[in-house]
Design an enzyme around this catalytic site. Structure first.
Site, PDB file in Angstrom:
ATOM      1  N   ASN A  10       0.883  -1.171   0.000  1.00 22.26           N
ATOM      2  CA  ASN A  10       0.000   0.000   0.000  1.00 22.26           C
ATOM      3  C   ASN A  10       0.920   1.221   0.000  1.00 22.26           C
ATOM      4  O   ASN A  10       1.445   1.617   1.036  1.00 22.26           O
ATOM      5  CB  ASN A  10      -0.888  -0.048   1.244  1.00 22.26           C
ATOM      6  CG  ASN A  10      -1.847   1.116   1.318  1.00 22.26           C
ATOM      7  OD1 ASN A  10      -1.787   2.050   0.511  1.00 22.26           O
ATOM      8  ND2 ASN A  10      -2.734   1.076   2.294  1.00 22.26           N
ATOM      9  N   ARG A  93      -2.485  -1.972  -3.578  1.00 28.32           N
ATOM     10  CA  ARG A  93      -3.682  -1.158  -3.406  1.00 28.32           C
ATOM     11  C   ARG A  93      -3.581   0.007  -4.375  1.00 28.32           C
ATOM     12  O   ARG A  93      -2.582   0.734  -4.369  1.00 28.32           O
ATOM     13  CB  ARG A  93      -3.756  -0.629  -1.981  1.00 28.32           C
ATOM     14  CG  ARG A  93      -4.915   0.313  -1.800  1.00 28.32           C
ATOM     15  CD  ARG A  93      -4.926   0.935  -0.429  1.00 28.32           C
ATOM     16  NE  ARG A  93      -6.077   1.799  -0.319  1.00 28.32           N
ATOM     17  CZ  ARG A  93      -6.076   2.964   0.309  1.00 28.32           C
ATOM     18  NH1 ARG A  93      -4.973   3.393   0.895  1.00 28.32           N
ATOM     19  NH2 ARG A  93      -7.158   3.693   0.366  1.00 28.32           N
ATOM     20  N   HIS A 182     -12.633   3.259  -0.365  1.00 24.96           N
ATOM     21  CA  HIS A 182     -12.661   2.249   0.717  1.00 24.96           C
ATOM     22  C   HIS A 182     -13.370   0.976   0.249  1.00 24.96           C
ATOM     23  O   HIS A 182     -13.878   0.209   1.074  1.00 24.96           O
ATOM     24  CB  HIS A 182     -13.427   2.739   1.969  1.00 24.96           C
ATOM     25  CG  HIS A 182     -12.762   3.819   2.756  1.00 24.96           C
ATOM     26  ND1 HIS A 182     -13.483   4.801   3.399  1.00 24.96           N
ATOM     27  CD2 HIS A 182     -11.462   4.075   3.021  1.00 24.96           C
ATOM     28  CE1 HIS A 182     -12.660   5.615   4.034  1.00 24.96           C
ATOM     29  NE2 HIS A 182     -11.411   5.193   3.815  1.00 24.96           N
ATOM     30  N   ARG A 243     -11.570  15.860   7.088  1.00 24.81           N
ATOM     31  CA  ARG A 243     -12.358  16.272   5.912  1.00 24.81           C
ATOM     32  C   ARG A 243     -13.766  16.680   6.324  1.00 24.81           C
ATOM     33  O   ARG A 243     -14.367  16.039   7.192  1.00 24.81           O
ATOM     34  CB  ARG A 243     -12.461  15.137   4.891  1.00 24.81           C
ATOM     35  CG  ARG A 243     -11.138  14.707   4.292  1.00 24.81           C
ATOM     36  CD  ARG A 243     -11.374  13.761   3.117  1.00 24.81           C
ATOM     37  NE  ARG A 243     -10.147  13.139   2.699  1.00 24.81           N
ATOM     38  CZ  ARG A 243      -9.892  11.828   2.785  1.00 24.81           C
ATOM     39  NH1 ARG A 243     -10.798  10.994   3.268  1.00 24.81           N
ATOM     40  NH2 ARG A 243      -8.735  11.348   2.381  1.00 24.81           N
ATOM     41  N   ASP A 284      -8.599  12.813  16.673  1.00 26.73           N
ATOM     42  CA  ASP A 284      -8.580  11.468  17.256  1.00 26.73           C
ATOM     43  C   ASP A 284      -9.781  11.319  18.182  1.00 26.73           C
ATOM     44  O   ASP A 284      -9.916  12.065  19.152  1.00 26.73           O
ATOM     45  CB  ASP A 284      -7.266  11.253  18.015  1.00 26.73           C
ATOM     46  CG  ASP A 284      -7.099   9.800  18.413  1.00 26.73           C
ATOM     47  OD1 ASP A 284      -8.098   9.177  18.860  1.00 26.73           O
ATOM     48  OD2 ASP A 284      -5.979   9.276  18.287  1.00 26.73           O
ATOM     49  N   GLU A 386      -8.167  -4.855   5.069  1.00 26.40           N
ATOM     50  CA  GLU A 386      -7.992  -4.551   3.649  1.00 26.40           C
ATOM     51  C   GLU A 386      -6.841  -5.331   3.036  1.00 26.40           C
ATOM     52  O   GLU A 386      -6.921  -5.773   1.896  1.00 26.40           O
ATOM     53  CB  GLU A 386      -7.788  -3.044   3.472  1.00 26.40           C
ATOM     54  CG  GLU A 386      -9.070  -2.271   3.724  1.00 26.40           C
ATOM     55  CD  GLU A 386      -8.883  -0.772   3.856  1.00 26.40           C
ATOM     56  OE1 GLU A 386      -8.496  -0.327   4.943  1.00 26.40           O
ATOM     57  OE2 GLU A 386      -9.112  -0.050   2.878  1.00 26.40           O
TER      58      GLU A 386
HETATM   59  P1  AMP Z   1      -8.109   4.104  10.856  1.00 23.86           P
HETATM   60  O1  AMP Z   1      -8.080   5.220   9.857  1.00 23.86           O
HETATM   61  O2  AMP Z   1      -9.100   3.032  10.545  1.00 23.86           O
HETATM   62  O3  AMP Z   1      -6.757   3.583  11.238  1.00 23.86           O
HETATM   63  O4  AMP Z   1      -8.680   4.791  12.210  1.00 23.86           O
HETATM   64  C1  AMP Z   1      -7.921   5.739  12.901  1.00 23.86           C
HETATM   65  C2  AMP Z   1      -8.811   6.445  13.921  1.00 23.86           C
HETATM   66  O5  AMP Z   1      -9.431   5.488  14.793  1.00 23.86           O
HETATM   67  C3  AMP Z   1      -8.034   7.357  14.867  1.00 23.86           C
HETATM   68  O6  AMP Z   1      -7.941   8.656  14.349  1.00 23.86           O
HETATM   69  C4  AMP Z   1      -8.877   7.347  16.127  1.00 23.86           C
HETATM   70  O7  AMP Z   1      -9.724   8.472  16.099  1.00 23.86           O
HETATM   71  C5  AMP Z   1      -9.748   6.113  16.030  1.00 23.86           C
HETATM   72  N1  AMP Z   1      -9.522   5.189  17.136  1.00 23.86           N
HETATM   73  C6  AMP Z   1      -8.589   4.230  17.244  1.00 23.86           C
HETATM   74  N2  AMP Z   1      -8.710   3.593  18.429  1.00 23.86           N
HETATM   75  C7  AMP Z   1      -9.762   4.146  19.068  1.00 23.86           C
HETATM   76  C8  AMP Z   1     -10.399   3.936  20.327  1.00 23.86           C
HETATM   77  N3  AMP Z   1      -9.986   3.000  21.169  1.00 23.86           N
HETATM   78  N4  AMP Z   1     -11.459   4.722  20.638  1.00 23.86           N
HETATM   79  C9  AMP Z   1     -11.883   5.673  19.801  1.00 23.86           C
HETATM   80  N5  AMP Z   1     -11.336   5.922  18.605  1.00 23.86           N
HETATM   81  C10 AMP Z   1     -10.281   5.173  18.246  1.00 23.86           C
END
Ligand code: AMP
Length: 403
Positions: A10, A93, A182, A243, A284, A386
């Site tokens: 990726n 990817r 996605h 976004r 986050d 993925e």
């Molecule tokens: P991804 O793009 O699928 O890797 O998701 C990343 C996002 O998941 C991060 O920016 C976090 O906001 C969220 N995230 C990861 N772990 C947790 C958690 N335990 N509780 C809430 N949000 C989470």
């Protein structure tokens, strides 16, 4: 000996994520990441899963070619070198496959040229994907390289969902339509959700909510995508980490005319400085929840805006599908943030959706149902994968079953 391994790459503009998988039992042999490519402080983190701990390299990795060589060296050190006859293919990817690529495709010169032709509609992603492919081809010119497109799963969308209501000639001249992204995740999660219900994908209608830093929803009827929230680019749809998602397009002319912003400034504002980050300064969800618990009003409002948009899409896709058997939460936020799931489903009892609070609060990395036993619609948490899906599609293409 039959070659059973697939390397999944990726490639981003300054990073390469990789996994080596053994397709006999769909197990991971090694996973890793090279980041900050082109900087002095490049970092490679490599984890062999066949024994031995995580290894890290810090120091300049000049370009994608150097990154691939470095990860190949790490794999060689584990006895998993890319020169092994056990390697069947490399799966890439590729973010944008336009309308042409509706399925995983073995990469030829013509295929690569077509991925290049799509750069105007995916200026941030396709160039990095192409660099990754070229570099991998140079490393193993004899090996099949397969492109797995983020857009492919959505090519089944009917025209009524895929077209914007703008002048048809202008739209067609510039390939402006809703492509969705996605797709590999939506394909995997909708199939896994059917399996969780003990059904064939053709028998169920599922709403998939992929909630990561990027976020998208899709409506999947009998295994086929009929609508998705991202559009020409990943900017449309849900509120995301950085976004805006859906916005009145007139906001962009207004910013140009009134604030004197350029197209690039507005692009940056809407893609990188909006969403949860723009609303409250954090993207986050963990941090946002922590701030809400401390009584922070901006974080609470950002959360409410995020949930409001999510609910609108659940309602819209319910109407599009007519009958919903399951709704699946996936990706970083969807898999981990119980308060997001609780708030998104709250008040939807009349649509047949009710959570079991204890099941929702449980922490697990397994696919599971979290709705109340009496609920008509199953609510599920389904971890996305993925890389596994890219490996599965790649392997199915180069080593069809029964061969
Ligand atoms: P991804 O793009 O699928 O890797 O998701 C990343 C996002 O998941 C991060 O920016 C976090 O906001 C969220 N995230 C990861 N772990 C947790 C958690 N335990 N509780 C809430 N949000 C989470």
């Amino acid at each position: 000996m039959r070659a059973n391994r697939v390397l999944v790459l990726n490639s981003g503009s300054s990073s390469v994520k990789y996994q080596l998988l053994d397709m006999r039992d769909a197990s991971r042999l090694a996973v890793g990441l090279v980041e900050r490519i082109g900087e002095e402080t490049s970092r490679l983190v490599h984890t062999p899963l066949t024994g031995g701990g995580k290894r890290e390299r810090i120091g300049s990795i000049a370009d994608h070619s150097a990154a691939l060589k470095a990860l190949a060296e790490e794999l060689t050190q584990d006895g998993l070198g890319l020169d092994s006859p056990e390697l069947a293919a490399i799966g890439h990817r590729v973010v944008h496959g336009g309308l042409k690529f509706t399925a995983p495709t073995v990469i030829t010169d013509e295929v690569l040229a077509e991925i290049e032709r799509l750069i105007p509609v995916a200026p941030l992603h396709n160039p990095a994907n192409i660099t990754g492919i070229r570099t991998a081809q140079a490393l193993r010119p004899d090996l099949p390289q397969v492109a797995v497109f983020d857009t492919a799963f959505h090519t089944t969308m009917p025209e009524s969902a895929a077209r914007y209501a703008i002048d048809v000639e202008t739209a067609d001249a510039h390939r402006i339509r809703r492509y969705g992204f996605h797709g590999t995740s939506h394909a995997y999660v909708s199939r896994q959700t059917a399996a969780l219900l003990g059904k064939d994908p053709s028998e169920v209608n599922v709403i998939v909510l992929h909630l990561g830093n990027g976020a998208s929803a899709s409506a999947v009827a009998g295994g086929r995508c009929v609508d998705t929230s991202m559009g020409l680019t990943p900017l449309e749809g849900l509120v995301m980490g950085t976004r805006s998602g859906d916005i009145d397009p007139a906001v962009t002319f207004h910013l140009k005319r009134v604030a004197g912003m350029s197209a690039d400034d507005i692009d940056e504002l809407l893609n990188k400085k909006s969403g949860l980050l723009g609303l409250c300064g954090d993207n986050d969800m963990r941090e946002i929840r922590r701030r809400i618990d401390e009584g922070d009003e901006r974080a609470r409002l950002a959360f409410e805006i995020y949930i409001h948009r999510l609910k609108k899409y659940i309602g819209a896709y319910y109407a599009v599908l007519g009958r919903v058997d399951a709704i699946a939460f996936t990706a970083g936020v969807g898999e981990n943030a119980a308060p997001v799931r609780e708030a998104a489903i709250a008040g939807l009892e009349e649509l047949g959706m009710t959570l079991d609070p204890e099941l929702n609060a449980e922490r697990s990395d397994r696919a599971r149902i979290i709705s109340a036993a009496s609920a008509r619609v199953a609510v599920a948490v389904v971890p996305t994968d993925e890389e596994m899906e890219i490996a599965r599609q790649t392997f199915a293409l180069v080593a069809p079953e029964g061969e």
